[in-house]
Design a protein around this motif. Structure first.
Motif, short mmCIF file in Angstrom:
data_model
loop_
_atom_site.label_atom_id
_atom_site.label_comp_id
_atom_site.label_asym_id
_atom_site.label_seq_id
_atom_site.Cartn_x
_atom_site.Cartn_y
_atom_site.Cartn_z
N PHE A 357 0.83 -1.20 0.00
CA PHE A 357 0.00 0.00 0.00
C PHE A 357 0.87 1.26 0.00
N ALA A 358 1.99 1.24 0.72
CA ALA A 358 2.90 2.39 0.72
C ALA A 358 3.48 2.62 -0.67
N ALA A 359 3.84 1.54 -1.36
CA ALA A 359 4.36 1.66 -2.72
C ALA A 359 3.29 2.21 -3.66
N LEU A 360 2.06 1.81 -3.46
CA LEU A 360 0.95 2.33 -4.27
C LEU A 360 0.82 3.83 -4.08
N ARG A 361 0.85 4.27 -2.82
CA ARG A 361 0.69 5.70 -2.54
C ARG A 361 1.86 6.51 -3.09
N ASP A 362 3.06 5.92 -3.11
CA ASP A 362 4.26 6.64 -3.55
C ASP A 362 4.58 6.44 -5.03
N GLU A 363 3.68 5.76 -5.75
CA GLU A 363 3.91 5.48 -7.18
C GLU A 363 5.19 4.67 -7.38
N GLN A 364 5.38 3.68 -6.55
CA GLN A 364 6.57 2.83 -6.62
C GLN A 364 6.21 1.35 -6.79
N LEU A 365 5.05 1.08 -7.37
CA LEU A 365 4.62 -0.31 -7.47
C LEU A 365 5.49 -1.14 -8.40
N ASP A 366 6.01 -0.53 -9.46
CA ASP A 366 6.88 -1.30 -10.37
C ASP A 366 8.08 -1.84 -9.61
N ALA A 367 8.72 -0.99 -8.83
CA ALA A 367 9.89 -1.42 -8.06
C ALA A 367 9.48 -2.44 -7.01
N PHE A 368 8.34 -2.22 -6.36
CA PHE A 368 7.89 -3.15 -5.34
C PHE A 368 7.66 -4.54 -5.93
N MET A 369 7.05 -4.60 -7.11
CA MET A 369 6.74 -5.89 -7.71
C MET A 369 8.00 -6.63 -8.14
N LEU A 370 9.04 -5.90 -8.49
CA LEU A 370 10.31 -6.56 -8.81
C LEU A 370 10.89 -7.24 -7.58
N GLU A 371 10.71 -6.62 -6.42
CA GLU A 371 11.24 -7.19 -5.18
C GLU A 371 10.32 -8.25 -4.59
N HIS A 372 9.03 -8.22 -4.97
CA HIS A 372 8.04 -9.13 -4.38
C HIS A 372 7.23 -9.82 -5.48
N PRO A 373 7.87 -10.66 -6.27
CA PRO A 373 7.13 -11.35 -7.34
C PRO A 373 6.03 -12.25 -6.82
N GLU A 374 6.08 -12.61 -5.52
CA GLU A 374 5.06 -13.48 -4.96
C GLU A 374 3.70 -12.81 -4.89
N PHE A 375 3.66 -11.48 -5.08
CA PHE A 375 2.38 -10.77 -5.09
C PHE A 375 1.63 -10.95 -6.41
N ARG A 376 2.28 -11.48 -7.42
CA ARG A 376 1.64 -11.63 -8.74
C ARG A 376 0.69 -12.81 -8.73
N ASN A 377 -0.53 -12.57 -9.17
CA ASN A 377 -1.47 -13.64 -9.47
C ASN A 377 -1.35 -13.95 -10.94
N LYS A 378 -0.91 -15.12 -11.28
CA LYS A 378 -0.67 -15.45 -12.69
C LYS A 378 -2.00 -15.68 -13.40
N ALA A 379 -2.09 -15.12 -14.62
CA ALA A 379 -3.27 -15.32 -15.43
C ALA A 379 -3.27 -16.66 -16.13
#
Length: 380
Positions: A357-379
């Motif tokens: 949520f902090a990354a969302l507010r700071d417009e840093q989601l791209d960087a966050f997702m690189l560090e936390h690939p486990e957050f991805r729900n695969k299609a």
């Protein structure tokens, strides 16, 4: 009966009747509308006014009651849009938020992130004077019900949405949503019908709790809870789902039926269906066929109540016209149950969700997702 994906010369299922009255999937419908409508409507000016006119409008955030002036403005990012699915029961019953999703669009407006808020998330629900609600703790899907109470009148779903929005804002840590929508079941069957079904990848075999192979409802067990009779089966792999099959598949959540991670698995299947439906809607069969497109757009509008805080649904749709399904990231928020069995109280998010949520507010989601690939729900 599960119909396999049709090949050349093959037919698609025409079994469209008996779609379950279940509104969790309706939120999927709202996401699809927001992401694809602009792209398919641009160049179809005759459909723009028809679509805009068919969409319901309501004061979902209390702006009009607070004296805010209606304004027209260009839609600019970043955006946070709250989409809530409900099952419209009788008008005297307070509504529950059966599905809660947030669509986050960065400032560039060229991609999007979709995450579900667990409907059993145990939260603090703020005081809400309009409904005479003093505030308290409980499952987040109940916030809409608490907020909907109107003295001497039937419950107000838009007023309930307002309290739910305030509650979700506290969870995410944002000041406001830029738009919101309530999606009911009514138009969902029509949109799937109009599109001729949906092709999607099913990640593991799932058996239906509610439907027989021909789509009829399974009978209740006279000797106890649950159902009896043969079950519809959704086999692993690429499949073509008719309307009742798609809705039934994304409803399943029990480990005994092939969904080992329960409600989190159901959320993942819903999000996978979002991408599949977007791909289908962008297909030449829909986009280049004015008659079919007209049916899709009108059915879409009939199921949606929208508030863009001064901007119309078409304004938002056109602003998001550059987003394609490959640019939509499906997010799984990590959580766990509070208590088990008869002591179960609900769900809570793990601490790392606060970092998301902090990354969302700071417009840093791209960087966050690189560090936390486990957050991805695969299609797929």
């Amino acid at each position: 009966m599960l119909v396999g994906k049709a090949g050349k010369g093959g037919g698609k299922s025409s079994i469209w009747s008996g779609v379950p009255r279940w509104a969790r999937t309706c939120t999927i419908f709202g996401v699809v509308l927001m992401v694809l409508s602009g792209a398919v409507l641009v160049g179809y000016e005759a459909l723009l006014s028809r679509y805009e006119g068919s969409v319901g409008k309501a004061d979902l955030f209390g702006d009009q009651a607070a004296g805010a002036q209606e304004r027209k403005s260009n839609v600019k990012g970043p955006l946070n849009i709250l989409l809530v699915g409900i099952d419209p029961r009788n008008p005297e019953t307070p509504p529950l938020a059966d599905s809660i999703m947030v669509l986050h669009v960065p400032e560039s407006l060229d991609r999007a992130y979709i995450f579900s808020i667990p409907r059993d998330l145990y939260v603090d629900i703020p005081k809400f004077d309009k409904a005479g609600y003093r505030g308290g703790s409980g499952k987040i899907n109940g916030a809409m019900s608490h907020g909907s109470i109107v003295q001497g009148e039937n419950p107000s779903t838009p007023q309930g949405f307002e309290l739910l929005a305030k509650t979700v804002q506290k969870v995410i840590g944002i000041d406001r949503f830029d738009a919101g929508a309530i999606i009911n079941f009514t138009g969902f069957q029509k949109i799937v019908d109009a599109m001729g079904g949906v092709d999607m990848y099913i990640e593991r075999e799932v058996r239906s709790e509610h439907r027989e192979p021909d789509g009829t409802h399974r009978k209740g067990n006279p000797n106890g809870a649950g159902y009896i009779g043969p079950q519809a089966v959704y086999k692993k792999g690429d499949q073509h789902l008719s309307g009742w099959q798609a809705l039934d598949y994304v409803r399943q959540r029990y480990p005994k039926n092939g969904v080992p991670d329960s409600d989190y698995g159901r959320q993942r299947h819903q999000q996978q269906f979002i991408k599949a439906m977007v791909n289908q809607a962008f297909s030449a069969d829909v986009v280049t066929n004015p008659i079919m497109l007209d049916r899709v757009i009108r059915a879409a509008g009939q199921s949606l109540t929208f508030n863009g805080r001064g901007s119309s649904v078409v304004d938002f749709a056109i602003a998001l016209k550059g987003i394609r399904s490959e640019n939509v990231e499906l997010i799984k928020l990590p959580g766990e149950g509070i208590g088990t069995g008869s002591a179960y109280r609900g769900e809570r998010l793990l601490p790392v969700a606060d970092d998301f949520f902090a990354a969302l507010r700071d417009e840093q989601l791209d960087a966050f997702m690189l560090e936390h690939p486990e957050f991805r729900n695969k299609a797929k």
